[in-house]
Design an enzyme around this catalytic site. Structure first.
Site, PDB file in Angstrom:
ATOM      1  N   LEU A  66       2.364  14.475 -22.245  1.00 38.55           N
ATOM      2  CA  LEU A  66       2.589  13.152 -22.627  1.00 38.55           C
ATOM      3  C   LEU A  66       2.256  12.076 -21.627  1.00 38.55           C
ATOM      4  O   LEU A  66       1.650  11.056 -21.816  1.00 38.55           O
ATOM      5  CB  LEU A  66       4.285  12.805 -22.779  1.00 38.55           C
ATOM      6  CG  LEU A  66       5.123  13.407 -23.832  1.00 38.55           C
ATOM      7  CD1 LEU A  66       6.516  13.023 -23.719  1.00 38.55           C
ATOM      8  CD2 LEU A  66       4.599  12.571 -25.258  1.00 38.55           C
ATOM      9  N   SER A  68       1.206  11.952 -16.996  1.00 40.24           N
ATOM     10  CA  SER A  68       1.169  12.522 -15.805  1.00 40.24           C
ATOM     11  C   SER A  68       1.445  11.158 -14.570  1.00 40.24           C
ATOM     12  O   SER A  68       1.358  10.405 -14.997  1.00 40.24           O
ATOM     13  CB  SER A  68       0.217  13.322 -15.274  1.00 40.24           C
ATOM     14  OG  SER A  68      -1.233  12.698 -15.242  1.00 40.24           O
ATOM     15  N   GLY A  72       4.148  15.014 -11.050  1.00 40.91           N
ATOM     16  CA  GLY A  72       3.631  16.164 -11.847  1.00 40.91           C
ATOM     17  C   GLY A  72       3.431  15.509 -13.157  1.00 40.91           C
ATOM     18  O   GLY A  72       2.775  14.566 -13.333  1.00 40.91           O
ATOM     19  N   ASP A 183      10.196  -1.765  -9.871  1.00 40.81           N
ATOM     20  CA  ASP A 183       9.004  -1.338 -10.325  1.00 40.81           C
ATOM     21  C   ASP A 183       8.992  -1.785 -11.897  1.00 40.81           C
ATOM     22  O   ASP A 183       8.321  -1.028 -12.379  1.00 40.81           O
ATOM     23  CB  ASP A 183       8.747   0.111 -10.139  1.00 40.81           C
ATOM     24  CG  ASP A 183       7.205   0.749 -10.009  1.00 40.81           C
ATOM     25  OD1 ASP A 183       6.216  -0.360 -10.125  1.00 40.81           O
ATOM     26  OD2 ASP A 183       7.003   1.800 -10.032  1.00 40.81           O
TER      27      ASP A 183
HETATM   28  P1  ATP Z   1       4.166   6.801 -11.123  1.00 39.38           P
HETATM   29  O1  ATP Z   1       5.080   7.420  -9.988  1.00 39.38           O
HETATM   30  O2  ATP Z   1       2.588   7.271 -10.697  1.00 39.38           O
HETATM   31  O3  ATP Z   1       4.509   5.555 -11.632  1.00 39.38           O
HETATM   32  P2  ATP Z   1       5.529   9.141 -12.383  1.00 39.38           P
HETATM   33  O4  ATP Z   1       5.248  10.194 -11.409  1.00 39.38           O
HETATM   34  O5  ATP Z   1       6.820   8.327 -11.724  1.00 39.38           O
HETATM   35  O6  ATP Z   1       4.428   8.103 -11.906  1.00 39.38           O
HETATM   36  P3  ATP Z   1       6.095   8.455 -14.920  1.00 39.38           P
HETATM   37  O7  ATP Z   1       5.398   6.990 -14.592  1.00 39.38           O
HETATM   38  O8  ATP Z   1       7.466   8.212 -15.109  1.00 39.38           O
HETATM   39  O9  ATP Z   1       5.604   9.356 -13.744  1.00 39.38           O
HETATM   40  O10 ATP Z   1       5.652   9.139 -16.047  1.00 39.38           O
HETATM   41  C1  ATP Z   1       4.148   9.392 -16.418  1.00 39.38           C
HETATM   42  C2  ATP Z   1       3.901   9.129 -17.798  1.00 39.38           C
HETATM   43  O11 ATP Z   1       4.540  10.128 -18.553  1.00 39.38           O
HETATM   44  C3  ATP Z   1       4.204   7.818 -18.444  1.00 39.38           C
HETATM   45  O12 ATP Z   1       3.084   6.871 -18.085  1.00 39.38           O
HETATM   46  C4  ATP Z   1       4.377   8.114 -19.893  1.00 39.38           C
HETATM   47  O13 ATP Z   1       3.072   8.304 -20.305  1.00 39.38           O
HETATM   48  C5  ATP Z   1       4.655   9.456 -19.830  1.00 39.38           C
HETATM   49  N1  ATP Z   1       6.202   9.537 -20.083  1.00 39.38           N
HETATM   50  C6  ATP Z   1       7.241   9.437 -18.968  1.00 39.38           C
HETATM   51  N2  ATP Z   1       8.626   9.568 -19.469  1.00 39.38           N
HETATM   52  C7  ATP Z   1       8.383   9.399 -20.706  1.00 39.38           C
HETATM   53  C8  ATP Z   1       9.293   9.439 -21.788  1.00 39.38           C
HETATM   54  N3  ATP Z   1      10.488   9.374 -21.783  1.00 39.38           N
HETATM   55  N4  ATP Z   1       8.814   9.570 -23.068  1.00 39.38           N
HETATM   56  C9  ATP Z   1       7.305   9.795 -23.310  1.00 39.38           C
HETATM   57  N5  ATP Z   1       6.558   9.560 -22.339  1.00 39.38           N
HETATM   58  C10 ATP Z   1       7.002   9.535 -21.156  1.00 39.38           C
END
Ligand code: ATP
Length: 324
Positions: A66, A68, A72, A183
């Site tokens: 979906l 990253s 991860g 954020d």
């Molecule tokens: P960063 O710290 O770099 O912002 P992260 O490791 O915290 O990223 P997220 O931003 O939470 O990761 O998630 C990365 C991507 O995964 C999101 O941009 C989205 O596309 C997808 N994603 C995350 N959570 C969900 C969810 N609950 N449903 C659908 N897609 C999701």
């Protein structure tokens, strides 16, 4: 002016939800937030045992990512609960990254999410400790708001107002519960449907003491400076009011159909621009009422800046006005 029946309850408490706004398209095909599987907590059903852990044997991951991020990958999956099967998003910690610090960060994020229960916030379903550490969340399949709007330029102003209003309801809930997000940006608003947005990514979020109501960071991290209020940058001070500043930037991103704020500018130049009293121009075709609200969110002085308890009703009123 006669007010239409509220479409969403503004406290986010699903028990008090009232009927639909009368402006549904003919045929009523639009999926309303409350018609989706993620309006109420999966644990709202008393037959489903609330647990912060997810049993690996009940979790089925699907092919394809979906998204990253730093941690991860995020995969789609199905979680088999006692009575139902839920489509879920699973944040999987990189295996080669299973360092204590990253694990701790993910557990901190899970700990914040576990304390929140609101229709406009992505809920955590549980943590699964198996081949990797996994954070199981509600699925918001249409992905980040800015990317959706970049691809769907025909989205109406009314639709955008509806989505940012939902974000403000989620933020009002956070404010009431003394959490700061830290954020808030369009990239961290995920869409369940074109008419249903949820706030995500609680990696930087903090619970704040009620009396003090702000969080003092120890130093600069990898900060999203363009979304940060002056007091965050100058004094490392984070509160719901600094989330309001970020919300103004998020509104700007939404009404400009996913453009980058302060395009081409460096963080330092943005800070100078803000200090000199300038603000971003209105996005093309942005309703003046909405640009006024953005500028209010960008009030320099913390004490003069409104909280979400003021911002949310302003959006609600405007949304009702244009829904007539
Ligand atoms: P960063 O710290 O770099 O912002 P992260 O490791 O915290 O990223 P997220 O931003 O939470 O990761 O998630 C990365 C991507 O995964 C999101 O941009 C989205 O596309 C997808 N994603 C995350 N959570 C969900 C969810 N609950 N449903 C659908 N897609 C999701």
């Amino acid at each position: 002016m006669q007010q239409p029946t509220p479409r969403h309850n503004t406290t986010g408490n699903s028990n008090t939800y009232e009927a639909r706004v009368p402006n549904n398209p003919p045929g009523g095909k639009e999926a309303m937030p409350m018609d989706t599987e993620v309006y109420e907590s999966p644990y709202a059903d008393p037959d489903e045992l609330r647990s912060s852990t997810v049993d690996r044997s009940q979790l089925f991951l699907e092919d394809g990512e979906l998204g990253s991020g730093n941690f991860g990958t995020v995969m789609k999956g199905i979680y088999k609960m006692r009575k139902t099967e839920k489509p879920v998003a699973v944040k999987i910690l990189k295996n080669d990254d299973n360092l204590q610090s990253v694990t701790d960060e993910m557990l901190r994020e899970a700990n914040v999410m576990q304390q929140l229960d609101n229709p406009y916030i992505v809920r955590m379903i549980g943590i699964c400790e198996a081949e990797s550490l996994m954070l199981v969340m509600e699925l918001a399949e249409l992905g980040p708001l800015h990317k959706f709007l970049q691809k769907h330029k025909q989205t109406t102003v009314k639709n955008i107002t509806e989505l940012v209003h939902q974000v403000s309801m989620g933020m009002k809930y956070l404010e009431e519960h003394n959490f700061v997000h830290r954020d808030l940006a369009a990239r961290n608003v995920l869409l369940v449907t074109q008419h249903y947005a949820k706030i995500s990514d609680f990696g930087l979020s903090k619970a704040v003491a009620e009396e003090q109501n702000y969080y003092k960071a120890k130093g600069h991290g990898k900060w999203p400076v363009k979304w940060y209020a002056p007091e965050c940058i100058n004094y490392f001070k984070f509160s719901s009011k600094s989330d309001v500043w970020s919300f103004g930037v998020l509104m700007w991103e939404a009404f400009s159909y996913g453009q980058k704020p302060y395009k081409g500018m460096k963080g330092n130049d943005v800070m100078q621009m803000i200090e000199s009293g300038s603000r971003m121009d209105a996005p093309l075709n942005c309703p003046p009422e909405m640009y006024d609200l953005m500028k209010t969110c960008w009030t320099y002085k913390l004490d003069d800046r409104p909280g979400f308890s003021v911002v949310e009703p302003r959006l609600r009123e405007y949304y009702y006005d244009i829904s007539q």
